[in-house]
Motif scaffolding. Structure first.
Motif, short mmCIF file in Angstrom:
data_model
loop_
_atom_site.label_atom_id
_atom_site.label_comp_id
_atom_site.label_asym_id
_atom_site.label_seq_id
_atom_site.Cartn_x
_atom_site.Cartn_y
_atom_site.Cartn_z
N UNK A 70 0.83 -1.21 0.00
CA UNK A 70 0.00 0.00 0.00
C UNK A 70 0.87 1.25 0.00
N UNK A 71 1.95 1.22 0.77
CA UNK A 71 2.87 2.35 0.77
C UNK A 71 3.59 2.52 -0.56
N UNK A 72 3.87 1.39 -1.24
CA UNK A 72 4.52 1.47 -2.55
C UNK A 72 3.62 2.17 -3.56
N UNK A 73 2.33 1.86 -3.55
CA UNK A 73 1.40 2.53 -4.45
C UNK A 73 1.31 4.02 -4.12
N UNK A 74 1.31 4.35 -2.84
CA UNK A 74 1.27 5.75 -2.44
C UNK A 74 2.54 6.48 -2.90
N UNK A 75 3.67 5.78 -2.86
CA UNK A 75 4.90 6.39 -3.36
C UNK A 75 4.78 6.68 -4.86
N UNK A 76 4.22 5.72 -5.61
CA UNK A 76 3.99 5.96 -7.02
C UNK A 76 3.08 7.14 -7.27
N UNK A 77 2.06 7.31 -6.41
CA UNK A 77 1.16 8.46 -6.54
C UNK A 77 1.90 9.77 -6.29
N UNK A 87 4.27 3.64 -13.17
CA UNK A 87 4.75 4.00 -11.83
C UNK A 87 4.35 2.95 -10.81
N UNK A 88 3.12 2.46 -10.90
CA UNK A 88 2.64 1.46 -9.93
C UNK A 88 3.42 0.16 -10.08
N UNK A 89 3.63 -0.29 -11.31
CA UNK A 89 4.36 -1.54 -11.53
C UNK A 89 5.77 -1.44 -10.98
N UNK A 90 6.44 -0.32 -11.25
CA UNK A 90 7.80 -0.16 -10.76
C UNK A 90 7.85 -0.13 -9.24
N UNK A 91 6.91 0.56 -8.62
CA UNK A 91 6.89 0.63 -7.16
C UNK A 91 6.63 -0.73 -6.53
N UNK A 92 5.73 -1.51 -7.13
CA UNK A 92 5.42 -2.84 -6.59
C UNK A 92 6.60 -3.80 -6.77
N UNK A 93 7.29 -3.72 -7.88
CA UNK A 93 8.46 -4.58 -8.09
C UNK A 93 9.55 -4.24 -7.08
N UNK A 147 -4.58 21.07 -8.97
CA UNK A 147 -5.15 20.03 -9.82
C UNK A 147 -4.36 18.74 -9.73
N UNK A 148 -3.03 18.84 -9.61
CA UNK A 148 -2.20 17.64 -9.49
C UNK A 148 -2.54 16.86 -8.23
N UNK A 149 -2.84 17.57 -7.15
CA UNK A 149 -3.19 16.90 -5.90
C UNK A 149 -4.53 16.19 -6.00
N UNK A 150 -5.42 16.67 -6.86
CA UNK A 150 -6.74 16.07 -6.99
C UNK A 150 -6.77 14.87 -7.94
N UNK A 151 -5.67 14.62 -8.65
CA UNK A 151 -5.68 13.55 -9.64
C UNK A 151 -5.88 12.18 -8.98
N UNK A 152 -5.25 11.95 -7.83
CA UNK A 152 -5.35 10.68 -7.11
C UNK A 152 -5.77 10.99 -5.68
N UNK A 153 -7.01 10.67 -5.34
CA UNK A 153 -7.55 11.03 -4.04
C UNK A 153 -7.80 9.83 -3.13
N UNK A 154 -7.72 8.62 -3.65
CA UNK A 154 -8.02 7.44 -2.85
C UNK A 154 -6.74 6.78 -2.35
#
Length: 286
Positions: free
Chosen positions: A53-60, A208-214, A75-82
């Motif tokens: 979960x932290x890795x995905x947040x890092x990608x965000x 970004x998500x794939x790289x963070x998870x790997x 606007x950049x801060x609103x792109x990913x809110x979850x």
């Protein structure tokens, strides 16, 4: 004689009870050890869930930093809110499997980014072209452009400072009709390279998500004790919940990342490099 028979029967009963109790006593420590190992395994899986979960947040965070160079920070801060959610399971004979729910991008903002990038005309490039071709004597146009700049982030303004310095300098370049001024107006502006995030925000987010998870898989999976013949698998999928008025996302995909236990052990043992183990990670998009 009867008393002797009673004593023999009592002794036999005692031996039977002792024989029956011996396996139970032996099974006690084994059962306790198995319970302790199961609790430890569940604990380590729970820890890995938080790591993913932290890795995905890092990608965000990386995505927001990239976006702040081309759109206003608000606007950049609103792109990913979850937030991301991960659940892990140990499967006998296979290894450990994690299901990761990845937050979706804001559909309206991604559509805006893609629209602005048509014909390779991103926000930074558009402002660069305007400033390069603007008449320095047009005060109203200069004020209008300054108002737009004030509404944009400092990162965008910093990226535009260098190309625009020649417009505000003094000398023959500001003289109307001068050879230097005409040459500068006719020469094509030097445009900074655009970030690929504008062309396809969803693909940039997926990367970004794939790289963070790997990275998380390689750096923090050791306590899971994946066997050499087992697999560590992470299935990342987009959150399907969205507002009813949001644009339909027909490009939603799931990504499955798998690493063999033998490759992870070889990497941790220094037998193969990080680049090599990353190449061996199996990635499939569904």
């Amino acid at each position: 004689m009867k008393r002797q028979s009673v004593l023999i029967s009592a002794a036999s009963l005692t031996l039977c009870v002792a024989a029956a109790a011996a396996p139970a006593a032996a099974q006690g420590p084994v059962s306790a050890r198995a319970d302790a190992e199961l609790k430890q395994s569940r604990y380590q899986i729970g820890q890995m869930e938080r790591v993913l979960e932290g890795a995905v947040e890092h990608g965000a965070t990386v995505m927001r930093d990239r976006l702040e160079a081309v759109v206003p920070p608000a606007q950049a801060q609103l792109l990913i809110q979850e937030n991301a959610h991960a659940r892990g399971f140990r499967l006998d004979g296979y290894g450990v499997f994690f299901d990761v729910i990845v937050p979706s991008l804001d559909g309206s903002l991604t559509w805006t980014l893609q629209t602005l990038d048509q014909n390779d005309l991103g926000i930074r490039n558009a402002l660069t072209v305007l400033k390069a071709r603007m008449d320095p004597t047009d005060i109203d146009l200069q004020q209008a452009l300054k108002r737009i700049e004030l509404q944009m982030g400092p990162a965008t303004l910093a990226s535009l400072t260098a190309p625009a310095q020649g417009l505000g300098s003094t000398g023959t370049r500001n003289v109307t009709g001068s050879a230097a001024g005409i040459a500068e107006q006719q020469a094509p502006p030097s445009l900074p390279p655009t970030d690929p995030i504008l062309e396809n925000p969803n693909e940039a987010w997926r990367t970004e998500v794939i790289q963070a998870l790997i990275d998380a898989m390689l750096d923090y999976s050791s306590p899971l004790r994946i066997g050499v013949d087992e697999w560590l698998t992470i299935a990342a999928r987009r959150n399907e919940e969205r507002p009813r008025l949001a644009p339909a996302d027909s490009g939603a995909q799931s990504v499955v990342i798998r690493a063999r236990g033998a490759d992870l052990a070889a990497f941790r043992g220094g037998q193969i490099s990080r680049e090599e183990v990353v190449k061996r990670v199996d990635r499939r998009v569904f």
